[in-house]
Write an enzyme that holds these catalytic residues in place. Structure first.
Site, PDB file in Angstrom:
ATOM      1  N   ASP A 101      39.202  36.678  37.417  1.00 58.34           N
ATOM      2  CA  ASP A 101      39.018  38.001  36.841  1.00 58.34           C
ATOM      3  C   ASP A 101      38.680  37.886  35.452  1.00 58.34           C
ATOM      4  OD1 ASP A 101      39.249  40.857  36.463  1.00 58.34           O
ATOM      5  OD2 ASP A 101      41.054  40.563  35.613  1.00 58.34           O
ATOM      6  N   LEU A 102      38.090  38.891  34.430  1.00 58.29           N
ATOM      7  CA  LEU A 102      38.122  38.510  33.007  1.00 58.29           C
ATOM      8  C   LEU A 102      39.056  39.329  32.181  1.00 58.29           C
ATOM      9  CD1 LEU A 102      34.272  38.785  32.819  1.00 58.29           C
ATOM     10  CD2 LEU A 102      35.803  36.634  32.785  1.00 58.29           C
ATOM     11  N   ASP A 103      38.949  40.721  32.269  1.00 57.75           N
ATOM     12  CA  ASP A 103      39.844  41.598  31.598  1.00 57.75           C
ATOM     13  C   ASP A 103      41.330  41.428  31.830  1.00 57.75           C
ATOM     14  OD1 ASP A 103      37.339  42.383  30.467  1.00 57.75           O
ATOM     15  OD2 ASP A 103      37.348  44.107  31.703  1.00 57.75           O
ATOM     16  N   ASP A 112      45.106  39.646  37.131  1.00 56.96           N
ATOM     17  CA  ASP A 112      46.270  40.385  36.621  1.00 56.96           C
ATOM     18  C   ASP A 112      46.487  41.546  37.604  1.00 56.96           C
ATOM     19  OD1 ASP A 112      45.416  43.152  34.653  1.00 56.96           O
ATOM     20  OD2 ASP A 112      43.905  41.727  35.325  1.00 56.96           O
TER      21      ASP A 112
END
Length: 238
Positions: free
Chosen positions: A16-18, A188
């Site tokens: 995941d990025l954000d 996250d």
């Protein structure tokens, strides 16, 4: 580091990025502020606008196209186009103006402060195995200095429905030519990342940077394979 399920050998990692590779909240707050400023200055018709005015057009688009939630970039573009049409712009003018708004959005959206530790960890990991980004958002890894680490990037909308739907997880496994269980997904969010990955057959790593506990998290249905509190802990798993 906490283990909740046995880990199988890992042959690739998806991220995941954000809020996984960087803190996304400051850049989003700044982006929304700058987009509102841009719209207010674009035409005197919008000088009175507030965040609520922009949100109202996004809500109208969502009511007309419920599935637009899977493509947040197009959602914003359609909302901007609707706004300009509502205020008397002709169709082509509205499209061009929506493009202008989105260009401003894209610039600020990618002014991301990526920690040096993230770069260091990804640089070490990419020497060991393929890395892939899977995101529901609209950050551009190439624009924020992360693109060099990823074999490819999958985005909700162009590449399938948003997480936790299985579309992008399965596409990642297909493009990597690996069985899903050989891939570790790191994120996250316990629903979109952990549950989505596990239901897709992947292994899941929950990065918990806020000292949260699984028992306190709402709607948690599936435990991750492993929980870490800092990204570089991944180096001990591969």
């Amino acid at each position: 580091m906490h283990f909740y399920r046995p880990l199988s050998p890992i042959k690739a990692i998806t991220f995941d990025l954000d809020d996984t590779l960087y803190n996304n909240h400051p850049v989003i707050d700044k982006t929304e502020e700058e987009v509102l400023r841009f719209v207010r200055e674009y035409d005197p018709k919008f000088s009175h606008f507030t965040d609520e005015n922009l949100s109202a057009f996004r809500q109208m688009v969502a009511e007309q196209e419920p599935n637009i939630c899977h493509d947040v970039t197009r959602w914003r573009w359609l909302a901007a186009k609707m706004m300009f049409c509502h205020y008397g712009y002709h169709r082509e003018e509205a499209q061009k103006s929506a493009d202008d708004v989105m260009a401003n959005f894209a610039y600020w959206r990618n002014q991301i402060d990526v920690p040096a530790s993230t770069h260091e960890t990804l640089a070490k990991l990419v020497e060991k195995m393929p890395l892939v980004a899977i995101t529901n958002g609209n950050a551009e890894p190439d624009a924020c200095g992360l693109g060099q680490y990823f074999q490819f990037v999958l985005k909700a909308g162009p590449d399938g429905r948003s997480k936790p739907y299985c579309d992008m997880y399965r596409l990642a496994a297909q493009k990597l030519n690996l069985e899903p269980q050989a891939i570790l997904h790191v994120g996250d969010n316990l629903i979109t990342d952990v549950e989505g990955a596990i239901r897709s057959g992947m292994q899941a790593c929950w990065i918990n940077t806020g000292n949260r506990t699984l028992m306190d998290e709402k709607d948690v249905r599936l435990l991750p394979h492993v929980e870490i509190s800092q990204l570089d802990s991944l180096l001990s798993l591969v």
